[in-house]
Design a protein around this motif. Structure first.
Motif, short mmCIF file in Angstrom:
data_model
loop_
_atom_site.label_atom_id
_atom_site.label_comp_id
_atom_site.label_asym_id
_atom_site.label_seq_id
_atom_site.Cartn_x
_atom_site.Cartn_y
_atom_site.Cartn_z
N ASN A 1 13.77 3.85 103.53
CA ASN A 1 13.03 4.32 102.36
C ASN A 1 11.95 3.34 101.90
OD1 ASN A 1 14.60 2.31 101.16
ND2 ASN A 1 15.33 3.60 99.49
N PHE A 2 11.40 2.60 102.85
CA PHE A 2 10.43 1.55 102.51
C PHE A 2 9.67 1.17 103.78
CE2 PHE A 2 9.88 -3.17 101.47
CZ PHE A 2 8.95 -2.99 100.45
N LEU A 3 8.44 0.72 103.62
CA LEU A 3 7.66 0.18 104.72
C LEU A 3 7.42 -1.30 104.46
CD1 LEU A 3 4.80 2.85 104.99
CD2 LEU A 3 6.85 2.69 106.42
N VAL A 4 7.25 -2.07 105.52
CA VAL A 4 6.85 -3.47 105.39
C VAL A 4 5.71 -3.74 106.37
CG1 VAL A 4 9.10 -4.30 104.61
CG2 VAL A 4 8.57 -4.33 107.05
N GLU B 1 11.06 -10.85 106.65
CA GLU B 1 12.44 -10.68 107.13
C GLU B 1 12.65 -9.31 107.78
OE1 GLU B 1 16.76 -9.59 105.25
OE2 GLU B 1 15.40 -10.77 103.99
N LEU B 2 12.32 -8.24 107.05
CA LEU B 2 12.60 -6.89 107.54
C LEU B 2 11.71 -6.49 108.72
CD1 LEU B 2 13.18 -5.09 104.12
CD2 LEU B 2 14.89 -5.91 105.75
N SER B 3 10.54 -7.06 108.81
CA SER B 3 9.64 -6.71 109.92
C SER B 3 10.21 -7.15 111.26
CB SER B 3 8.24 -7.31 109.70
OG SER B 3 8.26 -8.71 109.81
N LYS B 4 11.13 -8.10 111.24
CA LYS B 4 11.74 -8.58 112.48
C LYS B 4 12.78 -7.59 113.04
CE LYS B 4 11.18 -13.52 111.46
NZ LYS B 4 9.78 -13.38 111.37
N PHE C 1 8.76 -10.21 97.62
CA PHE C 1 8.44 -9.24 98.67
C PHE C 1 7.69 -9.87 99.84
CE2 PHE C 1 9.74 -6.27 95.48
CZ PHE C 1 10.33 -5.25 96.23
N ILE C 2 7.11 -11.02 99.64
CA ILE C 2 6.45 -11.73 100.75
C ILE C 2 7.50 -12.08 101.80
CG2 ILE C 2 5.17 -13.79 101.44
CD1 ILE C 2 3.92 -13.74 98.56
N ALA C 3 8.58 -12.71 101.38
CA ALA C 3 9.67 -13.07 102.30
C ALA C 3 10.40 -11.84 102.81
CB ALA C 3 10.65 -14.02 101.62
N LEU C 4 10.55 -10.83 101.95
CA LEU C 4 11.25 -9.61 102.34
C LEU C 4 10.49 -8.88 103.46
CD1 LEU C 4 13.75 -7.91 101.71
CD2 LEU C 4 12.35 -6.63 100.09
N ASN C 5 9.15 -8.80 103.35
CA ASN C 5 8.35 -8.18 104.42
C ASN C 5 8.54 -8.93 105.72
OD1 ASN C 5 5.61 -6.18 103.63
ND2 ASN C 5 7.02 -6.80 102.04
#
Length: 107
Positions: free
Chosen positions: A31-34, A74-77, A68-72
């Motif tokens: 439910n989210f994009l990064v 992290e999740l992009s991996k 959200f900088i770190a979250l993007n």
């Protein structure tokens, strides 16, 4: 510098931004994009396409959204690339103006 998807995208997931990205740096979760910071070329094309204004330059991410900088990153991996526009989530319009919805993020 890279671009960052912030809280406004949660439970909306409009993908207009994906359509204009020349390097396919977007990654898709439930439910989210990064944005993958290693792939982003700082072209700015995605910013104007986001109907909920969820995308910021890393230097311009509001103070309350800095995590959200770190979250993007992290999740992009772990999330898979999205390279084509899809329909937004069914109730995206209902969630578009809701704030403080980080707890609604599905990994």
């Amino acid at each position: 510098m890279t671009y960052v998807v912030t809280e406004s995208c949660i439970k909306c997931k409009y993908t207009d931004c994906v359509d204009v990205c020349p390097v396919d740096c977007f990654r898709e979760g439930p439910n989210f994009l990064v944005i993958d910071p290693d792939e982003c070329i700082d072209c700015t094309l995605c910013v104007a396409e986001c109907p909920v204004e969820a995308i910021y330059s890393e230097d311009d991410v509001p103070g309350t959204q800095q995590h959200f900088i770190a979250l993007n990153a992290e999740l992009s991996k772990s999330w898979k690339p999205i390279i084509e526009k899809k329909d937004a989530l069914p109730d995206a319009d209902d969630w578009a103006k809701v704030t403080e919805k980080l707890e609604k993020l599905e990994r």
